[in-house]
Design an enzyme around this catalytic site. Sequence first.
Site, PDB file in Angstrom:
ATOM      1  N   ASN A  64       4.257   5.994   4.375  1.00  0.00           N
ATOM      2  CA  ASN A  64       4.578   5.414   3.061  1.00  0.00           C
ATOM      3  C   ASN A  64       6.097   5.383   2.938  1.00  0.00           C
ATOM      4  OD1 ASN A  64       5.051   4.760   0.436  1.00  0.00           O
ATOM      5  ND2 ASN A  64       3.955   6.512  -0.460  1.00  0.00           N
ATOM      6  N   GLU A  84      -4.879   8.836  -0.298  1.00  0.00           N
ATOM      7  CA  GLU A  84      -5.320   7.534   0.240  1.00  0.00           C
ATOM      8  C   GLU A  84      -6.059   7.728   1.565  1.00  0.00           C
ATOM      9  OE1 GLU A  84      -3.052   4.114   0.855  1.00  0.00           O
ATOM     10  OE2 GLU A  84      -1.873   4.302  -0.980  1.00  0.00           O
ATOM     11  N   ASP A 104      -5.146  15.300  -7.954  1.00  0.00           N
ATOM     12  CA  ASP A 104      -4.215  15.319  -6.814  1.00  0.00           C
ATOM     13  C   ASP A 104      -3.047  14.349  -7.025  1.00  0.00           C
ATOM     14  OD1 ASP A 104      -6.001  17.040  -5.718  1.00  0.00           O
ATOM     15  OD2 ASP A 104      -6.506  15.829  -3.978  1.00  0.00           O
ATOM     16  N   GLY A 105      -2.600  14.236  -8.275  1.00  0.00           N
ATOM     17  CA  GLY A 105      -1.439  13.388  -8.538  1.00  0.00           C
ATOM     18  C   GLY A 105      -1.783  11.965  -8.944  1.00  0.00           C
ATOM     19  N   ASP A 119       1.380  13.893  -1.531  1.00  0.00           N
ATOM     20  CA  ASP A 119      -0.026  14.155  -1.842  1.00  0.00           C
ATOM     21  C   ASP A 119      -0.783  12.870  -2.178  1.00  0.00           C
ATOM     22  OD1 ASP A 119       0.375  16.911  -1.539  1.00  0.00           O
ATOM     23  OD2 ASP A 119       1.076  17.104  -3.602  1.00  0.00           O
ATOM     24  N   ASN A 159      -2.558   1.696  -1.471  1.00  0.00           N
ATOM     25  CA  ASN A 159      -3.945   1.600  -0.967  1.00  0.00           C
ATOM     26  C   ASN A 159      -4.092   0.808   0.333  1.00  0.00           C
ATOM     27  OD1 ASN A 159      -5.074   3.271  -2.904  1.00  0.00           O
ATOM     28  ND2 ASN A 159      -5.189   1.589  -4.371  1.00  0.00           N
TER      29      ASN A 159
HETATM   30  N1  LIG Z   1       4.022   0.528   0.626  1.00  0.00           N
HETATM   31  C1  LIG Z   1       3.727   1.064  -0.550  1.00  0.00           C
HETATM   32  N2  LIG Z   1       4.214   0.534  -1.687  1.00  0.00           N
HETATM   33  C2  LIG Z   1       3.964   1.105  -2.888  1.00  0.00           C
HETATM   34  N3  LIG Z   1       3.205   2.219  -3.058  1.00  0.00           N
HETATM   35  C3  LIG Z   1       2.704   2.792  -1.948  1.00  0.00           C
HETATM   36  C4  LIG Z   1       2.933   2.249  -0.654  1.00  0.00           C
HETATM   37  N4  LIG Z   1       2.307   3.042   0.247  1.00  0.00           N
HETATM   38  C5  LIG Z   1       1.708   4.019  -0.454  1.00  0.00           C
HETATM   39  N5  LIG Z   1       1.928   3.880  -1.776  1.00  0.00           N
HETATM   40  C6  LIG Z   1       1.497   4.739  -2.902  1.00  0.00           C
HETATM   41  O1  LIG Z   1       2.595   5.546  -3.304  1.00  0.00           O
HETATM   42  C7  LIG Z   1       2.101   6.646  -4.059  1.00  0.00           C
HETATM   43  C8  LIG Z   1       3.004   7.854  -3.984  1.00  0.00           C
HETATM   44  O2  LIG Z   1       3.183   8.199  -2.656  1.00  0.00           O
HETATM   45  P1  LIG Z   1       3.385   9.656  -2.073  1.00  0.00           P
HETATM   46  O3  LIG Z   1       2.271  10.527  -2.420  1.00  0.00           O
HETATM   47  O4  LIG Z   1       3.662   9.434  -0.627  1.00  0.00           O
HETATM   48  O5  LIG Z   1       4.733  10.176  -2.757  1.00  0.00           O
HETATM   49  P2  LIG Z   1       5.030  10.989  -4.100  1.00  0.00           P
HETATM   50  O6  LIG Z   1       4.146  10.545  -5.192  1.00  0.00           O
HETATM   51  O7  LIG Z   1       6.490  10.888  -4.308  1.00  0.00           O
HETATM   52  O8  LIG Z   1       4.710  12.467  -3.677  1.00  0.00           O
HETATM   53  P3  LIG Z   1       3.612  13.529  -4.210  1.00  0.00           P
HETATM   54  O9  LIG Z   1       2.304  12.813  -4.223  1.00  0.00           O
HETATM   55  O10 LIG Z   1       3.672  14.638  -3.200  1.00  0.00           O
HETATM   56  O11 LIG Z   1       4.053  13.979  -5.574  1.00  0.00           O
HETATM   57  C9  LIG Z   1       0.722   6.917  -3.502  1.00  0.00           C
HETATM   58  O12 LIG Z   1      -0.189   6.953  -4.559  1.00  0.00           O
HETATM   59  C10 LIG Z   1       0.431   5.739  -2.561  1.00  0.00           C
HETATM   60  O13 LIG Z   1      -0.840   5.181  -2.869  1.00  0.00           O
HETATM   61  C1  LIG Z   2       8.321  24.954 -18.795  1.00  0.00           C
HETATM   62  C2  LIG Z   2       8.518  23.956 -17.733  1.00  0.00           C
HETATM   63  C3  LIG Z   2       7.295  23.734 -16.859  1.00  0.00           C
HETATM   64  C4  LIG Z   2       7.603  22.821 -15.681  1.00  0.00           C
HETATM   65  C5  LIG Z   2       6.366  22.478 -14.919  1.00  0.00           C
HETATM   66  C6  LIG Z   2       6.728  21.531 -13.785  1.00  0.00           C
HETATM   67  C7  LIG Z   2       5.544  21.006 -13.037  1.00  0.00           C
HETATM   68  C8  LIG Z   2       5.131  21.908 -11.896  1.00  0.00           C
HETATM   69  C9  LIG Z   2       4.215  21.208 -10.963  1.00  0.00           C
HETATM   70  C10 LIG Z   2       3.400  22.181 -10.157  1.00  0.00           C
HETATM   71  C11 LIG Z   2       2.230  21.436  -9.616  1.00  0.00           C
HETATM   72  C12 LIG Z   2       1.418  22.233  -8.667  1.00  0.00           C
HETATM   73  C13 LIG Z   2       0.111  21.573  -8.395  1.00  0.00           C
HETATM   74  C14 LIG Z   2       0.222  20.354  -7.553  1.00  0.00           C
HETATM   75  C15 LIG Z   2      -0.436  19.245  -7.827  1.00  0.00           C
HETATM   76  C16 LIG Z   2      -0.385  18.041  -6.964  1.00  0.00           C
HETATM   77  O1  LIG Z   2      -1.698  17.704  -6.618  1.00  0.00           O
HETATM   78  C17 LIG Z   2       0.220  16.869  -7.702  1.00  0.00           C
HETATM   79  C18 LIG Z   2       0.420  15.697  -6.751  1.00  0.00           C
HETATM   80  O2  LIG Z   2       1.491  15.912  -5.929  1.00  0.00           O
HETATM   81  N1  LIG Z   2       1.493  17.214  -8.300  1.00  0.00           N
HETATM   82  C19 LIG Z   2       1.671  17.254  -9.614  1.00  0.00           C
HETATM   83  C20 LIG Z   2       3.025  17.647 -10.106  1.00  0.00           C
HETATM   84  O3  LIG Z   2       0.812  16.977 -10.400  1.00  0.00           O
END
Ligand SMILES: Nc1ncnc2c1ncn2[C@@H]1O[C@H](COP(=O)(O)OP(=O)(O)OP(=O)(O)O)[C@@H](O)[C@H]1O
Ligand SMILES: CCCCCCCCCCCCC/C=C/[C@@H](O)[C@H](CO)NC(C)=O
Length: 568
Positions: free
Chosen positions: A158, A223, A528-529, A218, A194
């Site tokens: 990505n 995906e 999961d985000g 994540d 996706n």
């Molecule tokens: N080429 C692309 N263009 C736009 N979005 C994409 C592309 N490839 C993947 N994605 C989407 O980008 C989203 C975020 O990607 P990714 O999880 O890699 O990074 P992040 O959100 O910064 O990190 P994290 O999920 O760890 O918080 C994913 O939901 C994925 O579906």
């Molecule tokens: C008083 C200030 C509080 C700050 C809280 C900051 C957020 C902390 C995030 C911890 C997340 C841990 C769990 C992870 C979940 C992942 O699945 C998800 C996708 O990457 N991440 C988040 C941030 O939802």
Amino acid sequence: MERPGRLLLQSELRVRNAAYDVSLSRSLLIWKRRTSSPVYHPFRPRFCVPLFRRRPDPGVCHSVPVSEIISVREEEEENGSRQRDDGSWKKIREREGKDCRQAFTVLYVERCRQHRWRCAEVTFTCSDEAVCQHWVSSIREQLASNTSRPKHLLVYINPYGGKRQGKRIYEQKVAPLFTQAGISTSVIVTEYANHARDHLKMEAELKKFDGVVCVGGDGMFSEIIHGLIWRTQIDCGVDPNSPEEALSPCSLRIGIIPAGSTDCICFASVGTNDPVTSALHIIVGDSQPLDVCSVHHNNMFLRYSVSLLGYGFYGDVLSDSERKRWMGPARYDFSGLKMFLTHHYYEGTVSYLPAKGIIGTPRDATRCRSGCVICQHNGQLNSERSEKYEMDEASDSESSGEWRTIRGKFLAINAASMSCACPRSPKGLSPAAHLADGTTDLILVRKCSRFNFLRHLLRHTSKDDQFDLTFIEVHRVRRFRFMPRHCQSDSDLELDLHENSKRQIFSQICKDHPACGCAPAYSSWNCDGEILTHTGIDVRVHGQLIKLFARGIEELPVFEDLSNPCAI
Ligand SMILES: Nc1ncnc2c1ncn2[C@@H]1O[C@H](COP(=O)(O)OP(=O)(O)OP(=O)(O)O)[C@@H](O)[C@H]1O
Ligand SMILES: CCCCCCCCCCCCC/C=C/[C@@H](O)[C@H](CO)NC(C)=O
Ligand SMILES: [Ca+2]
């Protein structure tokens, strides 16, 4: 530390002009300096007794498990110096009198601080070409006999995850290691969200590969598992939409090269977010099973989750942070603070099926670590149970009335299928949760003051038990359901309408008028985000449905004299 076992080879070789006794068994490569006076070598932390703390590292005996050798290469002589396979030049020409020496280099895993792995190398020389070649072919034979190592990988990158470094990280840090280890790759840089999921679902020729690599965060990992789990069910004739089906486990392992914002799945399964460490776990062919939750709404499949399913606080943090993607990873801190100050609570009903017969609780002091016995025990129990369930559906706990129900006002409802440790929350949302025990930890944070909620959040980073607070309860479960209050049936609502009627009307009006300061009626689920499109959900854990190229977080080694193979 492994014992060397029966020796396959033993020779006197030289390392940087010093004589060493070198031996190879099926499990270990050992090189021991031929000298009576130990030499202290401060720059090489991993020797025969890697973290031996009772005496200074002697620096004369080194050992590497054969399973952690990355590759071996012959050094080829050209114009008076020798050329390495990677094209760089290295002067290793050594002469003893007039004899020109032959050489080979072994690349192996070296452990650094905080669960990081590095690729180290040692070059052995000797005057006899036949001996040298025998060593190279013997080591190669041992590596080839290891069937768990991948040879062909399908890689998805990505380019937009995290700080948009995915492509660079892969090309500069990971691809050269795969080349060294003789792994061939098919690389797809995704062009849209996706892309990877749909490619895995419909197009990818999975038979050609020994694993899938995900370069991203994540969301990108999510995906990959959606594509792979879906494809596996279709190939096995299982209906992936049914909440009652026992899903078929995926045979292909997934490697995560962290390049996202949170990278919680990588951190919680390896112990660090480091691309080189992850690449090395892939190369040595590690395998770590992982639980997966399926999420349904009214018997309709919504998504899978492996880390956090969070309603209330974490759902709101995610919804708010999605609008601030331009901020990069800092968006979670900004939205986290904002949502903490907003302090919304939500009403609803949680029902859950407690995990019975398992060992371990969410309040344990023990942690899920490499070779976790709790995951092994409970994983075995789960597979026996699912066989029994298939034979006798009447034994379903649901029909025997083991469900428990809690109705209330919650700041957060979190289901953590693993610890969810990440750099922002080093202990994780549920520090004692297990990667592969077939359960998820359901954490209910009831409505409380801001001060108390802050105490709970701060305990994610301190030593104190984050569940030891009166407004928190935690249950280890196999299945749970949530119904927000606004979706409950009329008869359910009538039960408490008399005490809440004003607020109910108010919240319905005020969700359209946020400026008036009233709390909204409902939050959304952070899966999961990703934001789920429905709030009423039915969640079921599928134990060990997928496998990662990982081994769980390694315990810091405590070495005894007896475990020192150099002393044998
Ligand atoms: N080429 C692309 N263009 C736009 N979005 C994409 C592309 N490839 C993947 N994605 C989407 O980008 C989203 C975020 O990607 P990714 O999880 O890699 O990074 P992040 O959100 O910064 O990190 P994290 O999920 O760890 O918080 C994913 O939901 C994925 O579906
Ligand atoms: C008083 C200030 C509080 C700050 C809280 C900051 C957020 C902390 C995030 C911890 C997340 C841990 C769990 C992870 C979940 C992942 O699945 C998800 C996708 O990457 N991440 C988040 C941030 O939802
Ligand atoms: Ca689990």
